[in-house]
Design a protein around this motif. Structure first.
Motif, PDB file in Angstrom:
ATOM      1  N   UNK A  52       7.870  12.791  -8.169  1.00 20.39           N
ATOM      2  CA  UNK A  52       8.345  13.277  -6.870  1.00 20.39           C
ATOM      3  C   UNK A  52       9.421  12.387  -6.387  1.00 20.39           C
ATOM      4  N   UNK A  53       9.485  11.283  -6.426  1.00 22.68           N
ATOM      5  CA  UNK A  53      10.141  10.351  -6.053  1.00 22.68           C
ATOM      6  C   UNK A  53      10.142   8.682  -6.571  1.00 22.68           C
ATOM      7  N   UNK A  54      10.929   7.864  -6.157  1.00 23.69           N
ATOM      8  CA  UNK A  54      10.517   6.540  -6.453  1.00 23.69           C
ATOM      9  C   UNK A  54      11.472   5.549  -5.862  1.00 23.69           C
ATOM     10  N   UNK A  55      10.987   4.258  -5.468  1.00 21.78           N
ATOM     11  CA  UNK A  55      11.659   3.323  -4.686  1.00 21.78           C
ATOM     12  C   UNK A  55      12.467   2.611  -5.656  1.00 21.78           C
ATOM     13  N   UNK A  56      13.656   1.944  -5.097  1.00 21.78           N
ATOM     14  CA  UNK A  56      14.486   1.281  -6.052  1.00 21.78           C
ATOM     15  C   UNK A  56      13.852   0.210  -6.730  1.00 21.78           C
ATOM     16  N   UNK A  57      13.917   0.015  -8.050  1.00 22.30           N
ATOM     17  CA  UNK A  57      13.537  -0.886  -8.868  1.00 22.30           C
ATOM     18  C   UNK A  57      11.927  -0.549  -9.292  1.00 22.30           C
ATOM     19  N   UNK A  58      11.511   0.397  -8.639  1.00 24.48           N
ATOM     20  CA  UNK A  58       9.983   0.496  -8.835  1.00 24.48           C
ATOM     21  C   UNK A  58      10.158   2.028  -9.607  1.00 24.48           C
ATOM     22  N   UNK A  59      10.286   1.892 -10.995  1.00 26.53           N
ATOM     23  CA  UNK A  59      10.704   3.105 -11.584  1.00 26.53           C
ATOM     24  C   UNK A  59       9.440   3.786 -12.148  1.00 26.53           C
ATOM     25  N   UNK A  60       9.402   4.990 -12.574  1.00 26.09           N
ATOM     26  CA  UNK A  60       8.146   5.757 -13.058  1.00 26.09           C
ATOM     27  C   UNK A  60       7.782   5.056 -14.315  1.00 26.09           C
ATOM     28  N   UNK A  61       8.755   4.671 -15.258  1.00 23.27           N
ATOM     29  CA  UNK A  61       8.677   4.174 -16.431  1.00 23.27           C
ATOM     30  C   UNK A  61       7.848   2.816 -16.436  1.00 23.27           C
ATOM     31  N   UNK A  62       7.653   2.001 -15.409  1.00 25.80           N
ATOM     32  CA  UNK A  62       7.133   0.878 -15.303  1.00 25.80           C
ATOM     33  C   UNK A  62       5.444   0.984 -15.654  1.00 25.80           C
ATOM     34  N   UNK A  63       5.002   2.251 -15.571  1.00 28.02           N
ATOM     35  CA  UNK A  63       3.575   2.415 -15.701  1.00 28.02           C
ATOM     36  C   UNK A  63       3.049   2.268 -17.006  1.00 28.02           C
ATOM     37  N   UNK A  64       4.358   2.397 -18.059  1.00 29.53           N
ATOM     38  CA  UNK A  64       4.178   2.305 -19.597  1.00 29.53           C
ATOM     39  C   UNK A  64       3.951   0.820 -20.028  1.00 29.53           C
ATOM     40  N   UNK A  65       4.169  -0.144 -19.082  1.00 27.60           N
ATOM     41  CA  UNK A  65       4.060  -1.504 -19.520  1.00 27.60           C
ATOM     42  C   UNK A  65       2.951  -2.255 -18.671  1.00 27.60           C
ATOM     43  N   UNK A  66       1.888  -2.976 -19.306  1.00 26.07           N
ATOM     44  CA  UNK A  66       0.938  -3.561 -18.617  1.00 26.07           C
ATOM     45  C   UNK A  66       1.379  -4.978 -18.108  1.00 26.07           C
ATOM     46  N   UNK A  67       1.910  -5.364 -16.990  1.00 29.64           N
ATOM     47  CA  UNK A  67       2.249  -6.596 -16.796  1.00 29.64           C
ATOM     48  C   UNK A  67       1.663  -6.948 -15.206  1.00 29.64           C
ATOM     49  N   UNK A  68       0.396  -7.469 -15.377  1.00 27.63           N
ATOM     50  CA  UNK A  68      -0.201  -7.428 -14.150  1.00 27.63           C
ATOM     51  C   UNK A  68       0.128  -8.833 -13.288  1.00 27.63           C
ATOM     52  N   UNK A  69       0.862  -9.597 -13.943  1.00 22.51           N
ATOM     53  CA  UNK A  69       1.418 -10.832 -13.001  1.00 22.51           C
ATOM     54  C   UNK A  69       2.689 -10.470 -12.498  1.00 22.51           C
ATOM     55  N   UNK A  70       3.277  -9.451 -12.691  1.00 19.58           N
ATOM     56  CA  UNK A  70       4.724  -8.888 -12.247  1.00 19.58           C
ATOM     57  C   UNK A  70       4.606  -8.070 -10.993  1.00 19.58           C
ATOM     58  N   UNK A  71       4.963  -8.290 -10.058  1.00 17.35           N
ATOM     59  CA  UNK A  71       4.714  -7.414  -8.604  1.00 17.35           C
ATOM     60  C   UNK A  71       5.673  -6.343  -8.737  1.00 17.35           C
ATOM     61  N   UNK A  72       6.699  -6.376  -9.407  1.00 20.59           N
ATOM     62  CA  UNK A  72       7.593  -5.187  -9.555  1.00 20.59           C
ATOM     63  C   UNK A  72       7.359  -4.354 -10.473  1.00 20.59           C
TER      64      UNK A  72
END
Length: 851
Positions: A52-72
């Motif tokens: 639907x939308x995304x905030x700058x730098x918070x891309x949908x593709x980020x959900x493919x990577x598990x980085x619990x210590x990275x807030x972005x």
């Protein structure tokens, strides 16, 4: 709307993502001796298809990577205005069984508190697979998805999966998803057969929808040709027989006899079992000269075989009690067994303890108690454990301190259950009483899960509290302990069910299960009730976690019962506030749904009535008594008689803080009976027959109304009587002749009243109650292909008579069609009471036509 063609595969398994659900072996390939079984636990590859939308730098593709210590490392929507969504596309069609959500290393306001998951083979046509919510913590969560068709007949393959956030933990913050994993099976060797079966089911359903449409529109040649060519039957032959009698022939008497036969053979039992219970409270005015006095924090247990109920102790508002009573259900009398149990080697006065009854030995076991802070000394705080032999009527102390032999410390507000087959008692939760010390921590300690084996007199700690010192050890199993929770044991499933409770200021509204044999802990999501519902507007509620929940279980019915009463709000226990209410709930372990059987709110007026009635009950206006809201009461269940018993408690009235109750109540729950649904079906059939009569022979119709319809009316029910009187108005309605009658849409508005009352919704969740006159919460779908015909005029005498004029012929044709439609309308209502596997599809062909 933005779109992406990203095809990134999901990463390798993280340490928290291990899932293993065996599904069974595939057919053995010729020439091989062994075959590796397929499982539904494999990681599935997918990419981001649409969002639907995304905030700058918070891309949908980020959900493919598990980085619990990275807030972005998350997808964050640009806004929280609906609709926001994230659509995933799998590598190929798959059976998706589970979805895992990763989280940030700390709680976060952008975590989604509520969401829905849809799936399908096309991105524009998806069904609801899950409605749930994430906890606002750092622990990854795994949810089961609906992976079967609605009837459970076949696996549901999907290619697209759409996640729709509905609410974030910070209501004004945008939605964020940190990480997603999908588990299931997409191997073509497995999925091809499922796809083929699924498409065959869809094709059969399409043919049935066409058959239903052809029959309802009167295209009988097309109906017969399609049925012969495809060899697909619209419904069970019995249902076709009912259609012939009622719709085609208009043989109402034969249709009525046929319905009676169907009910007698149990074809409507499945429908009746799905209806909510009707409840009845009865206050017991026993004949006993003596009976237990006012108290709260006492305990009750049932000896169902001997028809006895035992009561021990409690707080009468001034002091703890140690008396033991027995109530004989058959004789309706109380007997005092011990006035002061401590004088007979029994337990001292106490409240907030727990007792259970062992049906094998017929012994009662007692553990725990509450102690005032002023007397909490190390010498006095001992977890004594007692047994009462109901045969010999003697007390015995099993142990003076269970904490010294591997058992729990002294606790109160805990729960106890017994596994009679394995001779084991389970004790869970409760606050641990610690010695009074000016230097001790004020942080409360909670007890874990313990078992006591009766035959060997041994205690075992199974689970420690999550804050226990040993909880961090890898080989130690822990659980979030609590107080004021409910716990019941299912002796056939061999599981403990734990619901609700409090831990500090936190309300716990989860339903946990613990398998006593495998030691597996499961969380039964309250959202399970929505699985498979495309419009989940019902069953969203459940008992609110409070200080007053009391639970029982019926293992034969696979049902848990929860009675919720007066809640403690901001430490005020005054019945004047808005939480003064009683409600009774049923949780079905078969459908995983909550049902609220009744809700009764009490206001300040009811306090006066309680005062007048010596605080024994509260009348709800129509003379029906029910218990007033309370806490510290006890509720037990007699599984043989299917009856609940409630005794005493604290009404929580501010002006009477020492007041406790001594009222004794019976609660009976009943499903609607066969006779009730038969009577209502007869009413519906006779009503339609009367309406047809009223157009051709008003005098005959009047006699039919007086005798035949009157016979199936409950004349003590004001609503039924009122509807019965309304039917008489048809006899005095002037019916125009000929063409006018056939063309006037307002000629007979009374005939349309039924369709207006029942509505024409097609959604499962918007079905109306067909049998409201007899208390049957009947769910039905009464929409027709030609709903507009329900609002046209009735059949006039001229239109029904032979005539050579074209206008009259047209009027007669329309009237005949209208006659068929009214009969089909009733037929559609009646078949909703039959098993779904026997009847025509619920939906209509016209539902899929959008112009």
């Amino acid at each position: 709307m933005s779109a992406s063609t990203t095809t990134t595969s999901s990463p390798t398994d993280s340490s928290n993502g291990s899932l293993a659900i065996s599904y069974g072996a595939v057919p053995v390939v010729p020439g091989t001796n062994t075959q590796k079984p397929f499982t539904l636990s494999e990681r599935l590859s997918f990419g981001i298809y649409r969002y639907s939308s995304y905030s700058p730098n918070y891309l949908p593709e980020n959900v493919l990577v598990d980085c619990p210590n990275d807030q972005t490392s998350r997808w964050s929507a640009y806004t929280n205005s609906p609709p926001q969504f994230l659509t995933l596309k799998l590598r190929r069609p798959a059976i998706v069984q589970k979805i895992k959500f990763g989280k940030f290393e700390k709680s976060h306001v952008c975590n989604i508190k509520k969401f829905r998951v849809y799936g399908g083979l096309e991105d524009e046509h998806m069904v609801l697979l899950l409605e749930a919510g994430l906890k606002n913590d750092n622990v990854p969560e795994v949810f089961k998805l609906r992976c079967m068709t609605e009837d459970g007949a076949e696996n549901l393959p999907i290619l697209y999966l759409k996640i729709v956030p509905l609410l974030s933990w910070g209501p004004s913050f945008n939605f964020s998803i940190w990480y997603i994993e999908l588990h299931g099976q997409d191997d073509p060797m497995y999925t091809c057969a499922r796809m083929k079966n699924y498409n065959t089911l869809r094709e059969t359903e399409i043919i049935k929808l066409c058959l239903k449409h052809f029959r309802q529109q009167g295209y009988m040649e097309a109906f017969g040709a399609l049925q012969e060519q495809t060899n697909v039957r619209l419904e069970h032959p019995l249902i076709s027989e009912l259609h012939k009698y009622l719709v085609v022939q208009g043989d109402f008497e034969r249709a009525e006899r046929f319905i009676a036969e169907c009910i007698d053979e149990g074809l409507m039992d499945e429908y009746l079992n799905k209806q909510d219970y009707k409840h009845t409270w009865h206050m017991k005015y026993t004949e006993s000269e003596i009976k237990p006095g006012n108290r709260g924090g006492h305990q009750l247990v049932v000896d169902a075989k001997k028809r006895l109920i035992y009561l021990y102790g409690g707080w009468d508002g001034y002091q703890d009690l140690s008396d033991l009573w027995v109530y004989n259900i058959e004789l309706d009398e109380w007997t005092l067994l011990c006035e002061r149990s401590e004088s007979a080697n029994g337990p001292t006065p106490r409240s907030c303890h727990k007792i259970i009854f062992d049906p094998i030995s017929e012994n009662i076991f007692m553990l725990g108690r509450y102690l005032d802070n002023s007397i909490r000394t190390s010498d006095y705080i001992k977890s004594d454990f007692y047994l009462y032999d109901t045969r010999a009527r003697t007390w015995m102390q099993i142990c003076d301190d269970t904490s010294q032999v591997g058992g729990p410390q002294l606790v109160y507000d805990h729960q106890m259950c017994i596994d009679a087959d394995k001779r084991t008692i389970y004790v869970f939760g409760g606050k641990i009483l610690t010695p009074r010390s000016p230097t001790s921590s004020t942080e409360p300690e909670y007890s874990g899960l313990f078992s006591y084996h009766i035959a060997t007199n041994t205690w075992t700690q199974i689970l420690v509290d999550c804050h226990h010192a040993s909880a961090s050890q890898a080989d130690v199993m822990s659980i979030k302990s609590r107080i004021t929770h409910c716990m019941v044991f299912h002796n056939k499933q061999r599981k403990l069910y734990i619901y609700g409770g409090q831990r500090g200021k936190e309300d716990l509204d989860e339903l946990l299960t613990y398998d006593v044999d495998s030691q597996a802990i499961s969380l039964m999501n309250k959202e399970n009730s929505h699985l498979g519902n495309t419009a989940s507007t019902e069953a969203k509620f459940e008992p609110s976690s409070g200080y007053t929940l009391r639970a029982t279980i019926d293992c034969d019915r696979d049902e848990i019962y929860v009675f919720s009463s007066l809640n403690k709000v901001k430490d005020r226990r005054d019945v004047h506030h808005g939480d003064a209410s009683n409600s009774f709930w049923v949780y079905s372990l078969r459908t995983h749904k909550w049902s609220r059987i009744y809700y009764c709110r009490h206001n300040a007026q009811d306090v006066n009535s309680i005062n007048k009635a010596n605080f024994l009950g509260a009348s709800k206006g129509d003379g029906v008594l029910e218990p007033c809201p309370r806490y510290a009461h006890q509720l037990v269940y007699d599984e043989l008689a299917k009856t609940h018993y409630l005794f005493g408690g604290n009404p929580g009235i501010f002006q009477y803080q020492q007041l406790r109750l001594d009222d004794f109540w019976l609660l009976q729950l009943e499903k609607p009976k066969r006779e009730e649904v038969l009577k209502h079906c007869r009413f519906l059939v006779r009503k339609l027959r009367y309406e047809e009569m009223a157009r051709s022979d008003p005098l005959k119709a009047m006699e039919y109304l007086r005798h035949n319809i009157s016979d199936v009316i409950d004349h003590t029910d004001s609503e039924q009587v009122n509807n019965f009187h309304k039917l008489a108005s048809l006899l005095f309605k002037s019916h125009d002749k000929g063409q006018d009658s056939a063309q006037s849409p307002s000629a007979t508005p009374e005939l349309c009243a039924e369709s207006e009352r029942f509505g024409t919704g097609t959604s499962e969740t918007t079905k109306v109650e067909m049998a409201e006159n007899v208390g049957l919460g009947a769910a039905e779908n009464i929409s027709l292909e030609s709903n507009e015909s329900l609002a046209t005029s009735g059949i006039s005498e001229t239109a029904s008579s032979p005539s050579g004029s074209s206008c009259t012929k047209r009027a007669r044709t329309e009237a005949t069609c209208e006659l068929q439609n009214r009969r089909a309308y009733l037929f559609n209502k009646l078949v909703q009471l039959m098993p779904a596997s026997m009847v025509q599809p619920e939906r209509n062909l016209s539902d899929f036509v959008v112009i």
